[in-house]
Design a protein around this motif. Sequence first.
Motif: not given
Length: 327
Positions: A215-220, A226-236, A251-254, A287-293
């Motif tokens: 939760i407190y150690t973000p990495d690539r 987040a990108v993959l999850a958001a893309a799947a979420g928008v498709l849903s 999948s995302v830790t917001t 998520m925002a970028v993936a949703g937009w794209l």
Amino acid sequence: MLRLTVTVPSELTEQVTQVLADSTAVSSLTLMRGVAIRPRGDVVQADVAREGANALVDQLRELGVHQGGTLQIEPVSTWVSRAGFEADEETPGSSADAVVWAEVAQRSYDDSELNWTFLSFMSLATLIAGIAIVLDSQILVIGAMVLGPEFGAVAALGVALVRRRALLLGVAARALVVGFAVAILVTCGASLVGRALGWVTLQDVTGERPATDFIYTPDRWSFIVAVLAAAAGVLSLTSSRLGGLSGVFISVTTIPAAGNVALGLAFGAWHEVRGSGLQLVVNLAGMAVAGWLTLLLQQAVWSRVPAPRSHSRLNRHVHAEPPPRRR
């Protein structure tokens, strides 16, 4: 299949029925004259192949239906109709891939409305995340992720950018900023109470937490997930196949990141605040970028689908030869 219900003043009825009758995407058409009280006029109903809905909605908006009357779009979960099957077959595109933009925009506004319910779910989810961190419980982290309502507002950012809706962009951004701020403040206050009662200690926040240290150690990988999850979420969301959203939420830790920020603030653990704050920003940005794209790609692909042909289905059926009679 979708059901379009149009309530219009009588002077627009003929134009509305003509637009619907001339579309091959329409399988059935019903006109009820004089039944509408507000606005005083008529009600027109049509069954429409999902992939042909956008063109019809655009034409009806050009007539001013949304200004003088009402246009409702409802999904038809089950239908048995030869004409409906033919309309679905003849309308270019696939119903599973079709994005009904009016439907998506309406849902985006609903999911981004900053109200008591939205703030309550944000606060409750973040409180559960805080408890999950103290207990180092992955099960509670997942529960907090599923409970959080923030994905709708994140997806709305992409819809606002693609459809160029400045108002929706402001509504969604406001919901996210205020929602997370309130949730963190509420959880921080609860953490201070727990600290005063001796239920939560600094060691609980800064000690080893093998089940929740991500939760407190973000990495690539945080950004990629987040990108993959958001893309799947928008498709849903756009395909009305909502079963995939549960996977997105866990999948995302917001929400867990917001909970850890609140705990860090309550105990002055600034390392936790920085790490989780960065995790929150990375996930929201991804998520925002993936949703937009994803929405941009869907719009680009759908714009290449040929428009539905416009000729009267009624004439074609009148002149069609009847099927041979069985003996």
